[in-house]
Design an enzyme around this catalytic site. Structure first.
Site, PDB file in Angstrom:
ATOM      1  N   HIS A 158     -31.986  -3.366  24.387  1.00 60.23           N
ATOM      2  CA  HIS A 158     -30.984  -2.724  23.517  1.00 60.23           C
ATOM      3  C   HIS A 158     -31.614  -1.600  22.700  1.00 60.23           C
ATOM      4  CE1 HIS A 158     -28.175  -2.197  20.188  1.00 60.23           C
ATOM      5  NE2 HIS A 158     -29.081  -2.653  19.341  1.00 60.23           N
ATOM      6  N   PHE A 159     -32.748  -1.897  22.060  1.00 60.36           N
ATOM      7  CA  PHE A 159     -33.193  -0.858  21.123  1.00 60.36           C
ATOM      8  C   PHE A 159     -33.990   0.252  21.791  1.00 60.36           C
ATOM      9  CE2 PHE A 159     -36.461  -4.195  19.868  1.00 60.36           C
ATOM     10  CZ  PHE A 159     -37.603  -3.492  20.224  1.00 60.36           C
ATOM     11  N   HIS A 160     -34.386   0.066  23.046  1.00 67.33           N
ATOM     12  CA  HIS A 160     -34.962   1.235  23.711  1.00 67.33           C
ATOM     13  C   HIS A 160     -33.874   2.211  24.141  1.00 67.33           C
ATOM     14  CE1 HIS A 160     -38.718  -1.020  23.604  1.00 67.33           C
ATOM     15  NE2 HIS A 160     -39.298   0.157  23.753  1.00 67.33           N
TER      16      HIS A 160
ATOM     17  N   TYR B 231     -29.731   3.156  11.287  1.00 66.16           N
ATOM     18  CA  TYR B 231     -28.873   4.344  11.119  1.00 66.16           C
ATOM     19  C   TYR B 231     -29.633   5.481  10.476  1.00 66.16           C
ATOM     20  CZ  TYR B 231     -25.446   1.170  12.751  1.00 66.16           C
ATOM     21  OH  TYR B 231     -24.793   0.271  13.525  1.00 66.16           O
TER      22      TYR B 231
ATOM     23  N   ARG C 188     -39.101 -11.971  24.270  1.00 68.43           N
ATOM     24  CA  ARG C 188     -39.707 -10.739  23.765  1.00 68.43           C
ATOM     25  C   ARG C 188     -40.984 -11.101  23.019  1.00 68.43           C
ATOM     26  NH1 ARG C 188     -36.320  -8.741  18.370  1.00 68.43           N
ATOM     27  NH2 ARG C 188     -37.991  -7.206  18.340  1.00 68.43           N
ATOM     28  N   ARG C 189     -41.758 -10.095  22.669  1.00 67.08           N
ATOM     29  CA  ARG C 189     -42.923 -10.241  21.796  1.00 67.08           C
ATOM     30  C   ARG C 189     -43.915 -11.297  22.266  1.00 67.08           C
ATOM     31  NH1 ARG C 189     -40.345  -9.560  15.695  1.00 67.08           N
ATOM     32  NH2 ARG C 189     -40.646  -7.332  15.716  1.00 67.08           N
TER      33      ARG C 189
ATOM     34  N   HIS D   2     -31.361  -3.404   9.054  1.00 62.92           N
ATOM     35  CA  HIS D   2     -30.260  -2.831   9.817  1.00 62.92           C
ATOM     36  C   HIS D   2     -29.991  -1.384   9.437  1.00 62.92           C
ATOM     37  CE1 HIS D   2     -27.143  -2.280  12.615  1.00 62.92           C
ATOM     38  NE2 HIS D   2     -26.548  -1.645  11.644  1.00 62.92           N
TER      39      HIS D   2
HETATM   40 FE1  HAS Z   1     -28.975  -2.655  17.179  1.00 63.58          FE
HETATM   41  C1  HAS Z   1     -31.061  -5.395  17.175  1.00 63.58           C
HETATM   42  C2  HAS Z   1     -26.259  -4.670  16.784  1.00 63.58           C
HETATM   43  C3  HAS Z   1     -26.919   0.121  17.063  1.00 63.58           C
HETATM   44  C4  HAS Z   1     -31.728  -0.631  16.865  1.00 63.58           C
HETATM   45  N1  HAS Z   1     -30.999  -2.963  17.073  1.00 63.58           N
HETATM   46  C5  HAS Z   1     -31.655  -4.158  17.112  1.00 63.58           C
HETATM   47  C6  HAS Z   1     -33.068  -3.939  17.012  1.00 63.58           C
HETATM   48  C7  HAS Z   1     -33.246  -2.591  16.885  1.00 63.58           C
HETATM   49  C8  HAS Z   1     -31.936  -1.992  16.932  1.00 63.58           C
HETATM   50  C9  HAS Z   1     -34.564  -1.867  16.710  1.00 63.58           C
HETATM   51  O1  HAS Z   1     -25.723  -7.536  15.893  1.00 63.58           O
HETATM   52  C10 HAS Z   1     -34.138  -5.033  17.080  1.00 63.58           C
HETATM   53  C11 HAS Z   1     -34.646  -5.444  15.751  1.00 63.58           C
HETATM   54  C12 HAS Z   1     -35.712  -6.493  15.922  1.00 63.58           C
HETATM   55  O2  HAS Z   1     -36.879  -6.125  16.149  1.00 63.58           O
HETATM   56  O3  HAS Z   1     -35.397  -7.681  15.893  1.00 63.58           O
HETATM   57  N2  HAS Z   1     -26.957  -2.349  17.019  1.00 63.58           N
HETATM   58  C13 HAS Z   1     -26.021  -3.309  16.901  1.00 63.58           C
HETATM   59  C14 HAS Z   1     -24.705  -2.704  16.859  1.00 63.58           C
HETATM   60  C15 HAS Z   1     -24.897  -1.349  16.940  1.00 63.58           C
HETATM   61  C16 HAS Z   1     -26.315  -1.132  17.025  1.00 63.58           C
HETATM   62  C17 HAS Z   1     -23.397  -3.401  16.750  1.00 63.58           C
HETATM   63  N3  HAS Z   1     -29.253  -0.655  17.019  1.00 63.58           N
HETATM   64  C18 HAS Z   1     -28.281   0.305  16.957  1.00 63.58           C
HETATM   65  C19 HAS Z   1     -28.871   1.594  16.781  1.00 63.58           C
HETATM   66  C20 HAS Z   1     -30.235   1.381  16.715  1.00 63.58           C
HETATM   67  C21 HAS Z   1     -30.450  -0.035  16.874  1.00 63.58           C
HETATM   68  C22 HAS Z   1     -28.097   2.875  16.661  1.00 63.58           C
HETATM   69  C23 HAS Z   1     -31.346   2.347  16.528  1.00 63.58           C
HETATM   70  C24 HAS Z   1     -31.225   3.625  16.384  1.00 63.58           C
HETATM   71  N4  HAS Z   1     -28.708  -4.633  17.045  1.00 63.58           N
HETATM   72  C25 HAS Z   1     -27.526  -5.260  16.808  1.00 63.58           C
HETATM   73  C26 HAS Z   1     -27.757  -6.689  16.595  1.00 63.58           C
HETATM   74  C27 HAS Z   1     -29.126  -6.910  16.719  1.00 63.58           C
HETATM   75  C28 HAS Z   1     -29.695  -5.596  16.997  1.00 63.58           C
HETATM   76  C29 HAS Z   1     -26.780  -7.733  16.325  1.00 63.58           C
HETATM   77  C30 HAS Z   1     -29.877  -8.227  16.564  1.00 63.58           C
HETATM   78  C31 HAS Z   1     -30.183  -8.799  17.891  1.00 63.58           C
HETATM   79  C32 HAS Z   1     -31.026 -10.027  17.792  1.00 63.58           C
HETATM   80  O4  HAS Z   1     -30.520 -11.116  18.090  1.00 63.58           O
HETATM   81  O5  HAS Z   1     -32.225  -9.948  17.410  1.00 63.58           O
HETATM   82  C33 HAS Z   1     -23.803  -0.283  16.893  1.00 63.58           C
HETATM   83  O6  HAS Z   1     -24.079   0.628  15.859  1.00 63.58           O
HETATM   84  C34 HAS Z   1     -23.652   0.442  18.190  1.00 63.58           C
HETATM   85  C35 HAS Z   1     -22.479   1.383  18.167  1.00 63.58           C
HETATM   86  C36 HAS Z   1     -22.552   2.380  19.295  1.00 63.58           C
HETATM   87  C37 HAS Z   1     -21.561   2.670  20.134  1.00 63.58           C
HETATM   88  C38 HAS Z   1     -21.779   3.715  21.210  1.00 63.58           C
HETATM   89  C39 HAS Z   1     -20.924   4.967  21.027  1.00 63.58           C
HETATM   90  C40 HAS Z   1     -21.288   5.996  22.060  1.00 63.58           C
HETATM   91  C41 HAS Z   1     -21.671   7.258  21.765  1.00 63.58           C
HETATM   92  C42 HAS Z   1     -22.093   8.148  22.899  1.00 63.58           C
HETATM   93  C43 HAS Z   1     -21.398   9.485  22.943  1.00 63.58           C
HETATM   94  C44 HAS Z   1     -21.772  10.248  24.175  1.00 63.58           C
HETATM   95  C45 HAS Z   1     -22.326  11.485  24.173  1.00 63.58           C
HETATM   96  C46 HAS Z   1     -22.717  12.090  25.476  1.00 63.58           C
HETATM   97  C47 HAS Z   1     -22.584  12.266  22.951  1.00 63.58           C
HETATM   98  C48 HAS Z   1     -20.251   2.021  20.047  1.00 63.58           C
HETATM   99  C49 HAS Z   1     -21.678   7.795  20.371  1.00 63.58           C
HETATM  100  C50 HAS Z   1     -21.715  13.042  25.958  1.00 63.58           C
HETATM  101  C51 HAS Z   1     -22.200  13.668  27.188  1.00 63.58           C
HETATM  102  C52 HAS Z   1     -21.424  14.039  28.207  1.00 63.58           C
HETATM  103  C53 HAS Z   1     -22.014  14.682  29.368  1.00 63.58           C
HETATM  104  C54 HAS Z   1     -19.972  13.822  28.214  1.00 63.58           C
HETATM  105 CU    CU Z   2     -28.712  -4.464  13.126  1.00 65.50          CU
END
Ligand code: HAS
Ligand code: CU
Length: 583
Positions: free
Chosen positions: A385-387, A238, A448-449, A234
């Site tokens: 999700h992760f793409h 980050y 998947r996979r 996990h």
């Molecule tokens: Fe995840 C599975 C939960 C974030 C990557 N995640 C994965 C896997 C990967 C991955 C690679 O709880 C698969 C692993 C595998 O092969 O099995 N993930 C989360 C949660 C977050 C989260 C709660 N994940 C990420 C990030 C990753 C990533 C970041 C890569 C970089 N994830 C999970 C969970 C799994 C999971 C379970 C397991 C699933 C399963 O069953 O296998 C949080 O950190 C997300 C928080 C993000 C937000 C979004 C905030 C929005 C922002 C945008 C701002 C906008 C801008 C644009 C800057 C709340 C910051 C402004 C522009 C204008 C024009 C106005």
């Molecule tokens: Cu995770």
């Protein structure tokens, strides 16, 4: 992208450091190219649009795709970016540049070893393969070269972190009363998180997987090694995200024509990542038997707290670019959006990456819910999700950041701005299509996979909704591949644009600067200590329970005799030989 300035550029001021940064980025981009090709092959294969590989080779392709992109591309970009950020923000060279070259070399050697082990899997005559996917779960087993390469790569990253800490300590001696410059603060906090997190994978690889693949031990416990993997797995997400955040916080406001809204908030966000990134890994193991529900519940609760730094980021980054837009004459509740520099590929790429991250963060919240996770786990939802997260928030930000950074590292303009703009928009479009379809297909239960996903549903359904989703995935994947080719060729052509001056860039101070943030935020030792305590609280009991249930190497297997058996065998044979000689 760069506008003409009268500042000396980074490469003029720090030629040798710029060379290290360039080299790291180049390794990252080579890996990006190979990984993207694998991505295209598998997207077309599993959607049954074009099958150029045998399904038996699917795991080789998928492993190469995952390892080259998610591990090597991301982390090589990170070390290049962080080397730039530390040198720039401290305005100081590394204490000993030979050490800097040493870690870059270690990382390259490690990647080549692991990468070769994977790619040799395509050649049946060679007894080397590593078809273990990027999570390398036991009982899938890779050739020892894969694990050894991985270990060397990670030691290289540890050395890189040590290099940056050393540079900072040297700087602090000369500037005892100054706050840590924001970019260096981000680098140091990222690395504290990384040191804590990589303990899990170091133990997994060095104590279990490598000895097991060398034949020194007979078996490993899949649950224990998986748990150690996710201890690391996990926080590694980050580790990919924090350099993208560094660009969003410090570079994006500048390109938007504004200033960072709040330096103290940025510091708080990075500290929250240090504290909360690791004690949540069990949210990848909600369906694993052998871990008590209570520990899963704790991981879920911690994960929900971990949303905070990203929600704070959404606020701070959008506020900063709104400030920029208003400086550029933008007005109105939403009218300011039109005043942003949308023709600049660096800005547009990062903004589109942020937009898709909002969706990816949302699907992360869904994943994190223990009960809803049962619906989506191991389905195509998760790659969806992760793409959006690593594949867009991170990868697209890195590509967009390159358009801004590259001229400062080379004194050469990017070859074509319009191609760059088309490239980032194409990534956004391709990913929106592919990820959305993956999420929906996952809800239909598409796994998947697997090379043959049709086993899980009726063939006729392929011509219904799932058939359409399949095409969206194939088209989206193809657009992503074309986008990568445009990125890489634009950069390759940029190697030949004429050299000139005027690419130097400065980063304006934040609206609310470090003087507004309590000094305790800069206390690295304190945050590292709390992070360790939280990890112990979250992991001591589950790991203890797994080991007391299953032993270290699996139920009923005594580790001690197994570990020393080769030694005994050797000693026995030597003694027998000696006895023969004496007789
Ligand atoms: Fe995840 C599975 C939960 C974030 C990557 N995640 C994965 C896997 C990967 C991955 C690679 O709880 C698969 C692993 C595998 O092969 O099995 N993930 C989360 C949660 C977050 C989260 C709660 N994940 C990420 C990030 C990753 C990533 C970041 C890569 C970089 N994830 C999970 C969970 C799994 C999971 C379970 C397991 C699933 C399963 O069953 O296998 C949080 O950190 C997300 C928080 C993000 C937000 C979004 C905030 C929005 C922002 C945008 C701002 C906008 C801008 C644009 C800057 C709340 C910051 C402004 C522009 C204008 C024009 C106005
Ligand atoms: Cu995770």
């Amino acid at each position: 992208m760069s506008t003409q300035t009268d500042q000396p550029s980074f490469v003029d001021r720090y030629p040798e450091e710029a060379a290290v940064v360039r080299r790291s980025l180049l390794v990252a981009f080579v890996m990006l190219g190979i990984g993207a090709l694998m991505g295209l092959v598998q997207a077309l294969h599993r959607t049954n649009v074009l099958r150029i590989i045998d399904s038996a080779d699917y795991y080789t392709v998928l492993t190469a795709h995952g390892v080259f992109l998610a591990i090597v591309f991301t982390i090589f970009f990170l070390v290049g970016l962080y080397q730039w950020a530390v040198t720039r923000s401290l305005d100081r060279s590394p204490v000993d540049i030979r050490f800097t070259h040493a870690w870059a070399t270690m990382m390259t050697v490690g990647s080549l070893m692991a990468g070769a082990a994977i790619l040799l899997g395509f050649i049946d005559e060679v007894p080397v393969s590593a078809d273990v996917l990027f999570t390398f779960y036991a009982p899938l087993q890779a050739h020892p070269i894969f694990y050894a390469g991985l270990a060397i790569f990670i030691v290289g990253t540890w050395m890189a972190g040590a290099d940056w800490f050393r540079t900072w300590l040297a700087w602090r001696k000369d500037n005892p009363d100054e706050r840590i410059p924001l970019q260096t603060f981000m680098v140091l906090t990222t690395m504290i998180m990384w040191y804590v997190a990589t303990l899990g994978v170091a133990v997994e690889v060095l104590v279990f997987l490598l000895p097991w693949s060398l034949g020194l031990i007979d078996s490993v416990d899949p649950l224990l090694t998986r748990t150690l993997f996710w201890f690391f797995g996990h926080p590694v997400v980050y580790f990919w995200l924090m350099p993208a955040y560094l660009l969003w916080y410090t570079v994006m406001p500048k390109i938007a024509g504004g200033r960072l809204f709040s330096d103290p908030l940025a510091r708080v966000v990075f500290i929250l990542f240090v504290l909360l990134s690791t004690p949540v890994g069990i949210h990848h193991q909600y369906v694993d038997p052998g871990i008590a529900q209570g520990f899963k519940f704790i991981a879920m609760t911690n994960t929900m707290f971990l949303l905070l730094p990203s929600l704070l980021t959404a606020f701070t980054v959008v506020a900063s670019i709104e400030h920029g837009a208003r400086q550029r004459g933008g007005t109105g509740l939403f009218g300011w959006l039109t005043a942003l520099p949308w023709r600049d590929p660096a800005f547009t790429g990062m903004a589109l990456a942020g937009l898709l991250f909002a969706a990816g963060g949302f699907s992360g919240m869904v994943n994190a819910g223990m009960n809803i996770n049962y619906l989506v786990h191991n389905t195509l939802w998760v790659p969806g999700h992760f793409h959006l997260t690593v594949g867009t928030a991170v990868a697209l930000t890195f590509m967009a950041g390159t358009y801004w950074l590259w001229p400062q590292l080379t004194n050469r303009e990017i070859y074509s701005r319009p191609i760059a703009l088309a490239q980032v928009v194409m990534w956004f479009g391709g990913m929106a299509l592919m990820s959305n379809a993956m999420h929906v297909a996952g809800l239909f239960g598409v796994p998947r996979r697997t090379a043959e996903p049709q086993y899980s549903f009726d063939f006729p359904a392929l011509f219904g909704t799932i058939g359409e989703l399949r095409l969206q995935i194939a088209v989206g994947g193809t657009l992503l591949f074309i986008s990568t080719v445009l990125f890489l060729s634009n950069l390759a052509f940029s190697l030949g644009t004429p050299k000139r001056e005027g690419f130097g860039q400065t980063i304006p101070p934040a609206l609310s600067g470090p003087e507004d943030s309590p000094a305790v935020l800069d206390n690295m030792k304190l945050w590292a200590a709390i992070a360790v305590v939280l990890v112990v609280l979250a992991y001591a009991l589950p790991l203890g329970a797994i080991i007391s249930d299953n032993g270290l190497f699996g139920v009923g297997i005594e580790p001690y005799p197994m570990l020393v058996r080769p030694l005994f065998d050797w000693a026995g044979a030597t003694l027998a030989g000696l006895a023969e000689v004496i007789a």
